[in-house]
Write an enzyme that holds these catalytic residues in place. Structure first.
Site, PDB file in Angstrom:
ATOM      1  N   PRO A 141      61.727  -4.109  39.531  1.00 24.38           N
ATOM      2  CA  PRO A 141      60.789  -4.103  39.621  1.00 24.38           C
ATOM      3  C   PRO A 141      59.698  -3.106  39.074  1.00 24.38           C
ATOM      4  O   PRO A 141      60.468  -1.653  38.778  1.00 24.38           O
ATOM      5  CB  PRO A 141      60.155  -4.436  41.729  1.00 24.38           C
ATOM      6  CG  PRO A 141      61.599  -3.334  41.851  1.00 24.38           C
ATOM      7  CD  PRO A 141      62.942  -3.910  40.950  1.00 24.38           C
TER       8      PRO A 141
ATOM      9  N   CYS B  88      34.038   0.600  20.968  1.00 27.48           N
ATOM     10  CA  CYS B  88      32.456  -0.451  20.388  1.00 27.48           C
ATOM     11  C   CYS B  88      33.238  -1.638  19.424  1.00 27.48           C
ATOM     12  O   CYS B  88      34.068  -2.121  18.580  1.00 27.48           O
ATOM     13  CB  CYS B  88      32.799   0.410  18.783  1.00 27.48           C
ATOM     14  SG  CYS B  88      31.505   1.178  18.987  1.00 27.48           S
TER      15      CYS B  88
END
Ligand code: LLP
Length: 415
Positions: free
Chosen positions: A270, A338
């Protein structure tokens, strides 16, 4: 949620976040050691199996060291992650190396370090490893990563176990693979493994995987080979939003009923479950603005800090560290990059905010810092680990001068 409020002041364990925001440049990642430890113990006790922490989820040296101290091994997918695990003190015999594209150098590095096993993902890789063994006159311990052809019923970009996915070796090829392995003198088969995807919540999916992998162990036996180790992957889902918590009791029941009295060890690898809910990103509001009907909070964290919302449409709850008044406003939190996809959360309800306030982006301990980037020439964020009343900077904020210093101007462009 690792943040709690005492007298309106935000705390992680015994550390007040006001102390951190005045001392450390935002955005930064913040982890609670207690939360990671609790998640580890909860999973370990339920699965009653070996745990190999999937380093890709959070590869900071401090986090890997914490995993080591809890008794975990490591699942790595590159020579870089392997080096990180070794440097954090994970014993080589507790490291499994997998990955769909390993270079010759990667494999030689793993062989040189005598790790527990290298999981192969293709016939070509098997032959390449055998050739390395011949050159070094050494038997190389391998595992087979199988593709069990099971849909993990999770986001398509984090699903890895369907027949057409690039991962693992097709289940139907297992008998051929066994014959090939028996012919190769430098190969010792240690185990088989699979990993079908991440953020899985449906227990039925795990049941299908366990049944299929049990079948794989039988095929191996029928083909006169044996294994010491069955690795059932990671993928345990966590709660980000309104998901139901994974039922570990049911999972535990499945494991004990499907894998009774086996001659091999069972393990899992995990990542997310151990660290996701234990981390937050702390970010400062740079400006507030209203475009049409949208109330924007523009923060210094963005997709360069946390990529998950932009690429998976992932939901991460956002909370305000300063709350004045009880009225809630619907905000969209966006980063400074941006790109229109640089949105961290849409339409979340917060008390009225202003520039200079701090927000916490929740449940970002897994696949957060590791996926951050220098886009728009932003330095990678700092990482902080809290334990009780103490905190430690476990990675410094990256300076822009360091990013630029990596570039090289060729001589013909120099004046
Ligand atoms: N084992 C293998 C072979 C894996 O590829 C992965 C994750 C794991 C174990 C650990 O899976 P986990 O327990 O964390 O679900 N960037 C994505 C997640 C990609 C997972 C890749 N493989 C995200 O942010 O959701």
């Amino acid at each position: 949620m690792i943040i709690s409020f005492k007298n309106d002041k935000p705390f992680v364990e015994g550390v007040c976040l006001d102390e951190l925001t005045t001392a450390i440049e935002t955005p930064f990642y913040l982890y609670s050691q207690k939360s990671i430890t609790d998640a580890f113990k909860k999973l370990k006790d339920s699965l009653n199996a070996k745990i190999f922490f999937s380093v890709k989820a959070n590869s900071n040296q401090a986090i890997i060291s914490l995993m080591r101290s809890l008794g975990a091994g490591a699942d790595v997918v590159s020579a870089g992650e392997l080096e990180r695990a070794l440097r954090a003190g994970i014993s080589p015999d507790k490291i499994i190396f997998e990955g769909v594209g390993k270079s010759l150098n990667d494999i030689e590095y793993a062989v040189h370090n005598n790790i527990r096993q290298i999981n192969i993902e293709s016939m070509e890789e098997l032959n390449m490893i055998n050739a390395i063994g011949q050159t070094l006159n050494k038997k190389i311990i391998i595992g087979i990563r199988l593709n069990p052809d099971i849909d993990s019923q999770t986001h398509c970009k984090i699903s890895t176990g369907r027949r057409t996915d690039k991962f693992g070796i097709a289940f139907d090829l297992l008998p051929d693979l066994c014959s090939e392995i028996k012919k190769l003198e430098q190969i010792k088969l240690n185990g088989i493994s699979c990993h079908i995807g991440s953020q899985i919540h449906n227990i039925k999916v795990f049941e299908r995987v366990f049944d299929k992998m049990k079948k794989a162990t039988e095929i191996i036996k029928e083909n006169d080979l044996s294994i010491n180790h069955l690795d059932l992957g990671g993928g345990f889902g966590v709660v980000y939003d309104d998901e139901k918590e994974l039922n570990l009791k049911e999972l535990s029941f499945l494991i004990s009923s499907i894998f009774k009295n086996t001659a091999y060890d069972i393990s899992f690898e995990p990542g997310r479950y151990l660290v996701a809910n234990a981390g937050v990103v702390i970010t400062k509001i740079l400006t507030t603005k209203r475009n049409e009907s949208v109330n924007y909070l523009i923060t210094d964290a963005g997709m360069q800090t946390l990529l998950r919302p932009a690429i998976y449409n992932a939901f991460h709850n956002i909370i305000a560290l300063t709350n004045i008044g009880s009225d809630k406003i619907e905000y969209t939190v966006a980063g400074p990059i941006c790109e229109s996809s640089d949105i961290l959360a849409k339409k979340i309800l917060l008390s009225q905010q202003q520039a200079g306030n701090y927000l916490a982006i929740c449940d970002t301990g897994a696949y957060g810092a590791v996926m951050s980037s220098n886009y728009n020439t932003k330095g990678l964020p700092a990482e902080i680990l809290v334990s009780n009343d103490s905190f430690s900077i476990i990675r410094n904020h990256e300076k822009v001068s360091n990013i630029i210093a990596r570039d090289i101007i060729p001589v013909w462009l120099k004046d």
